[in-house]
Design a protein around this motif. Sequence first.
Motif, short mmCIF file in Angstrom:
data_model
loop_
_atom_site.label_atom_id
_atom_site.label_comp_id
_atom_site.label_asym_id
_atom_site.label_seq_id
_atom_site.Cartn_x
_atom_site.Cartn_y
_atom_site.Cartn_z
N VAL A 286 34.34 47.94 44.38
CA VAL A 286 34.25 47.27 43.08
C VAL A 286 32.89 46.60 42.92
O VAL A 286 32.26 46.67 41.86
N SER B 220 36.19 43.02 35.56
CA SER B 220 37.51 43.36 35.01
C SER B 220 37.56 44.78 34.47
O SER B 220 38.63 45.39 34.44
N GLU C 127 36.01 39.66 42.92
CA GLU C 127 36.60 40.85 43.53
C GLU C 127 35.79 41.17 44.78
O GLU C 127 34.59 41.38 44.71
N GLN D 71 48.88 40.17 31.00
CA GLN D 71 50.00 40.67 31.80
C GLN D 71 51.25 39.83 31.61
O GLN D 71 52.37 40.37 31.53
N THR E 149 39.12 46.85 37.16
CA THR E 149 40.36 46.45 37.83
C THR E 149 41.55 46.27 36.90
O THR E 149 42.66 46.01 37.37
N TYR E 150 41.39 46.42 35.60
CA TYR E 150 42.49 46.12 34.67
C TYR E 150 43.73 46.99 34.90
O TYR E 150 44.86 46.51 34.67
N PRO E 151 43.62 48.26 35.38
CA PRO E 151 44.87 49.03 35.60
C PRO E 151 45.79 48.39 36.64
O PRO E 151 47.01 48.60 36.60
N ARG E 152 45.23 47.59 37.56
CA ARG E 152 46.06 46.93 38.56
C ARG E 152 47.04 45.95 37.93
O ARG E 152 48.04 45.60 38.55
N TYR E 153 46.73 45.50 36.73
CA TYR E 153 47.59 44.54 36.03
C TYR E 153 48.58 45.24 35.10
O TYR E 153 49.27 44.59 34.33
N GLY E 154 48.63 46.57 35.18
CA GLY E 154 49.52 47.32 34.31
C GLY E 154 49.06 47.37 32.88
O GLY E 154 49.87 47.55 31.96
N GLU F 36 36.23 43.70 47.14
CA GLU F 36 36.16 45.07 47.65
C GLU F 36 34.75 45.63 47.44
O GLU F 36 34.18 45.53 46.36
#
Length: 270
Positions: free
Chosen positions: A223, A144, A218, A131, A147-152, A220
Motif C-alpha cells: 500500500v 484510502s 496503512e 461502513q 483500501t476501501y474494498p476492505r470496508y465492503g 503494508e
Amino acid sequence: MQLGYSFCPNDTFIFYALSHGKIATPAPVTEVLEDVETLNVWAMEGRLPLTKISYAAYGRLREHYVALRSGGALGRGVGPLLVARNPLDNLRGKRIAIPGRHTTAFLLLSLRDEGFIPLEMRYDRIMPAVQAGEVDAGLIIHESRFTYPRYGLVKVFDLGEWWEGETGLPLPLGAILARRDLGEPTIRALDRAVRESLEYAHAHPEETVAYIKQHALEMEDEVIWAHIRTYVNEFSLDVGEEGERAVNELFKRAEERGLLPRQPQPAFLI
C-alpha cells in the motif's frame, strides 16, 4: 523554519531528506506533521512559512503565499473517490462525509454535483463512517483509494476520471506553499531544496522507509509504495507548463461558479 506536511507516504517520502538535514536549506527546517485540512486552516491564518496545502485552499491565499514548483501532488489516476455501501444514482439529499471544506476533493465534488449534504470528518474516519451507515457516502483521499474494498464499499465515481474527461488535463491536488514575506531569494532556495529532497529520496529509497512507516496509517509495504508511485511523479519534481495550465483551469472553473474568489496573483514562481 517550520515546514508543514501530511502523514501520507508521498509527503514523508518527498520531505525525508529535507527534515533530516540531508539537504542544504536557507534555515534549519523543523517538520510539523498534520492532516491536510488542519494545514489548510493553518495556512488561512498564515501560521507556517512553508506548508503543504490543498489547491482548493490555495485559491484563497495567493496574496500571502506562492506555490513552489516542486513537491506538489498533481497527476493522472490520482483523483479522490466517492464510495458507498451500494451504488448511488445521484447525490441529491445524500449525506456525504468529506475530508474538509478547504480540500481539493470537496471543491471537485462541488464542481461536479450539487444538492448533497456535506459532513466534515478527518479523512481516516470517513470509510468507517460509511461502513457503519453514519453517512450515505464518503469522499476519500490518500491511501484510502487502495483500501476501501476492505470496508465492503464500492466506488460510486472517480473525480480524477471526471476531471480528466472534462479538461484533458492532470488533476491538481496539493501544492507546497511559501509565505511571500520570506522574500524571493529565500523562496527560490526553498524550491531548490524541495526538489533536491525528492531527488535524494529517489536515489536512496531504502533510507526513507522507517520514517514513512513511523507516520503511515496503512503499514503494508504494498500500500505504501503504491501510494508513492501514484502521487509522486514528474509533476512532483516540477509542475511544468501542463501542470500550471491544470491549476489555472481549476481556479478558473471554481471562480466562475463562485466557489473561489478571483485573485490576480500568479499561482507559481515565475
